[in-house]
Enzyme design. Structure first.
Site, PDB file in Angstrom:
ATOM      1  N   CYS A  85       0.775  -1.245   0.000  1.00 47.70           N
ATOM      2  CA  CYS A  85       0.000   0.000   0.000  1.00 47.70           C
ATOM      3  C   CYS A  85       0.809   1.301   0.000  1.00 47.70           C
ATOM      4  CB  CYS A  85      -0.909   0.038   1.213  1.00 47.70           C
ATOM      5  SG  CYS A  85      -1.811  -1.487   1.528  1.00 47.70           S
ATOM      6  N   HIS A 140      -2.797   6.795   4.059  1.00 53.55           N
ATOM      7  CA  HIS A 140      -1.720   5.818   4.251  1.00 53.55           C
ATOM      8  C   HIS A 140      -0.338   6.286   3.815  1.00 53.55           C
ATOM      9  CE1 HIS A 140      -1.090   1.200   4.765  1.00 53.55           C
ATOM     10  NE2 HIS A 140      -0.552   1.935   5.717  1.00 53.55           N
TER      11      HIS A 140
END
Ligand code: CA
Length: 516
Positions: A85, A140
Site C-alpha cells: 500500500c 496511508h
C-alpha cells in the site's frame, strides 16, 4: 471578383457560437470536451488482477466496473510500482519510485508524512491549474512532521500535498486508529477524552483475526463515528456530494477506497450477494461505489469531459477471506503467480481501466506496459502542462498509450518492488528478473512459496509442499510472453539476458532520473 458564398456562417456567428460553448451552464458546455477535463482516479486497495468481471472473475458481478471497460480501455500489462500500500501510493502521487526514499512497506499510526511537501504531486499540479482537488478514503502516507498528533493538527498531510479537501481513513482499515480524519483534524475529537497510543482499541466484530499495530484508544466519540460496515456508504456519499459541489469544474477526485482490504466489512445489504463469501461481497460494495460516481457524472452531464481511471494499489491477498474465496473458486489474481507483497506478477500486475470519451477508444484492450508512476506525467500532458525538471523523475507520459497503440511502446522497462528490498525486480520487454529466491512476500500460505502450494500453482523452484528447492538458482528470470504464469525459472538458460537486466537494474536504482 467572386462574392463570399452566403451559406457559410459569418465570422461573427462562429465567434458567438464559440463563446456560447465556453459559457458554464450552456447546454453546449457540458458535452464539449475541453483541454481541462475533470479527473476521477479510483484507487482501490488490494484489488487483484482477477477480482472483477471484465478481468475474468465469475464468482462476483461488477457491472459498473465492467461498464468502464466497455466505454474505455482495459490494460492487461499495468503494474503498481510496489506490491504494498504505502510505497504504491507514494509512487502514484509523486511519479517517483518509492525505493528512492527507502519506502518498502506499509506504515502505521505512528509515522509522519513520508512525502516531502515540496514535491509536485498529481494534486498539487492540478491545484496550480485551478482544479478543485479532493482526496476521499484511505491516505496511508503518514500525517504530521515526525508522528501524527491525533489530538491536534495532523499537519502536514493531504492538504499540504495539493488537496483542497480530505476526508477518510488516515492509515489502513485493518490497522487503523478507527477514526475519520477531515482535513487536519480527527472527526469528533473530544478534548476531555483524548486519543492515546496503545491500550485496547475499540471493540470490532471482525469476521477474521487481525493484528492491530499501534492501536489508538480513548476518544470514544471519535471512534463512534467510524463504523466499519458504513465505510463504503459514507465514502460514496462524500464523493457524490463533492462532485455535485464542484460540477462546474475542473476537478480532480482521488477516490482511494478501503475496499477491498481486509477486514471484509461490506454493508449488510451486500452481505451474501456474491458467490465467494465476504471477500466477494466487499467487491460488490466497491462496484456499487463506482456506480454511484458514474451515475453522478451522468446525471450532471460530466461523463463526456471526465477522465475516469480505475486501478489498484497492489495485487490480491491470500489472507483468510482470500483463502475462503479461493476455495469457492474465485481467483483474485486470475492465472498469475503470487499475491500482494510479492515480486511475482500477482503482487503488482493490477486492473487498469481508463475511460475518456472521444480520446480513449471505447471497448478496447491494450497490452502495452504501464506503471502507476506514469500518471503524473500523463495527466500533466493531458492538461498541456509542462512539468518542472525536478518533478516526477520516474514518470513517463503515456498519453499515446491511452489514445492509441504506439508501434514503439512508451515504456520498455520498469523496476518493481515487493516489500523486500532483496527481491527488487526489473521488467524489460518480455523478461522479468527477480533478484532473489521466492517472491519476498508474506510468509506461510498467505504468500511466497507457501501460496504456490495452497493455490496449486507450479513453479520450477518450488516443491509441491511449498518450499524452495535446495538446487534452485539464487535469482529468477521469466519469459512472460512464453510463460505468463511464471512456471519456469529460465535464468540458467539465459545468462546473457540476466546479466543485461542486472546491469540495467543497478543503473536505474542508482540514477535519480529514469524518465527522459
Ligand atoms: Ca493495498
Amino acid at each position: 471578383m467572386h462574392s463570399r458564398p452566403n451559406h457559410r456562417p459569418s465570422l461573427v456567428a462562429v465567434l458567438l457560437l464559440a463563446a456560447l460553448c465556453l459559457l458554464p451552464g450552456s447546454p453546449l458546455h457540458a458535452a464539449r470536451p475541453t483541454d481541462r477535463p475533470n479527473i476521477v482516479l479510483i484507487y482501490t486497495d488490494d484489488l487483484g488482477y482477477g477480482d472483477v468481471g471484465c478481468y475474468g472473475a465469475t464468482k462476483v458481478r461488477t457491472p459498473n466496473i465492467d461498464r468502464l471497460a466497455r466505454e474505455g480501455r482495459r490494460f492487461t500489462d499495468a503494474h503498481s510500482a510496489s506490491a504494498v500500500c504505502t510505497p504504491s501510493r507514494y509512487a502514484l502521487l509523486t511519479g517517483e519510485y518509492p525505493f528512492r526514499i527507502n519506502s518498502w512497506n506499509a506504515i502505521f499510526s505512528k509515522v509522519g508524512l513520508i512525502v516531502d511537501p515540496a514535491k509536485t504531486t498529481i494534486a498539487s499540479l492540478l491545484k496550480k491549474q485551478s482544479y478543485a482537488t479532493a482526496c476521499l478514503g484511505k491516505w496511508h502516507l503518514g500525517m504530521g512532521n515526525k508522528e501524527p498528533d491525533w489530538n491536534g493538527d495532523l499537519k502536514p498531510g493531504p492538504l499540504e500535498l495539493g488537496f483542497d479537501y480530505y476526508f477518510g481513513l488516515p492509515t489502513v482499515s485493518s490497522h487503523s486508529p478507527f477514526v475519520f480524519v477531515e482535513n487536519h483534524r480527527v472527526l469528533g475529537l473530544d478534548p476531555a477524552d483524548p486519543l492515546v497510543f496503545g491500550g485496547t482499541p475499540p471493540t470490532k466484530a471482525y469476521p477474521e483475526k487481525i493484528l492491530i499495530h499501534q492501536p489508538v484508544s480513548g476518544g470514544k466519540a471519535a471512534h463512534a463515528l467510524y463504523k466499519d460496515e458504513e465505510l463504503g456508504t459514507t465514502l460514496a456519499q462524500k464523493a457524490v456530494k463533492w462532485i455535485r459541489e464542484k460540477k462546474d469544474g475542473p476537478f480532480f477526485l482521488y477516490f482511494a477506497t478501503p475496499q477491498i482490504h481486509h477486514p471484509f466489512t461490506p454493508h449488510p445489504r451486500f452481505q451474501g450477494t456474491s458467490d465467494c463469501g465476504r471477500y466477494g461481497d466487499f467487491i460488490h460494495e466497491l462496484d456499487w461505489m463506482v456506480g454511484e460516481v458514474l451515475a453522478t457524472l451522468d446525471e450532471l452531464k460530466l461523463t463526456e469531459n471526465t477522465i475516469v481511471i480505475f486501478t489498484s494499489d497492489n495485487g490480491g491477498m491470500l489472507n483468510e477471506g482470500g483463502q475462503d474465496a479461493w476455495r469457492a473458486g474465485h481467483r483474485a489474481n486470475g492465472d498469475l503467480l503470487g499475491y500482494k507483497f510479492g515480486a511475482w506478477e500477482g503482487g503488482h500486475r493490477v486492473p487498469l481501466i481508463v475511460r475518456w470519451p472521444g480520446k480513449v477508444p471505447r471497448g478496447t484492450t491494450s497490452n502495452q506496459l504501464f506503471c502507476s508512476i506514469d500518471w503524473l506525467a500523463t495527466i500533466a500532458a493531458a492538461i498541456h502542462q509542462p512539468l518542472g525538471a525536478a518533478d516526477a523523475p520516474d514518470s513517463l507520459n503515456q498519453l499515446a498509450t491511452l489514445t492509441g497503440t504506439p508501434a514503439k511502446p512508451v515504456r520498455d522497462r520498469v523496476v518493481l518492488a515487493p516489500n523486500s528490498s532483496k527481491h527488487v525486480a526489473i521488467r524489460s520487454g518480455k523478461w522479468i528478473y527477480i533478484s532473489a529466491q521466492g517472491d519476498g512476500g508474506f510468509p506461510g500460505i498467505r504468500g511466497g512459496p507457501g501460496s504456490v502450494a495452497f493455490s496449486q500453482r507450479k513453479n520450477s523452484d518450488i516443491t509441491a509442499d511449498g518450499k524452495i528447492k535446495p538446487d534452485a538458482p539464487s535469482a529468477q528470470l521469466y519469459d512472460l510472453e512464453a510463460d505468463p504464469q511464471q512456471t519456469t525459472n529460465v535464468i540458467r538458460e539465459n545468462p546473457d539476458v540476466a546479466q543485461r537486466l542486472i546491469a540495467q537494474l543497478q543503473q536505474d536504482r542508482a540514477n535519480p532520473r529514469t524518465a527522459p
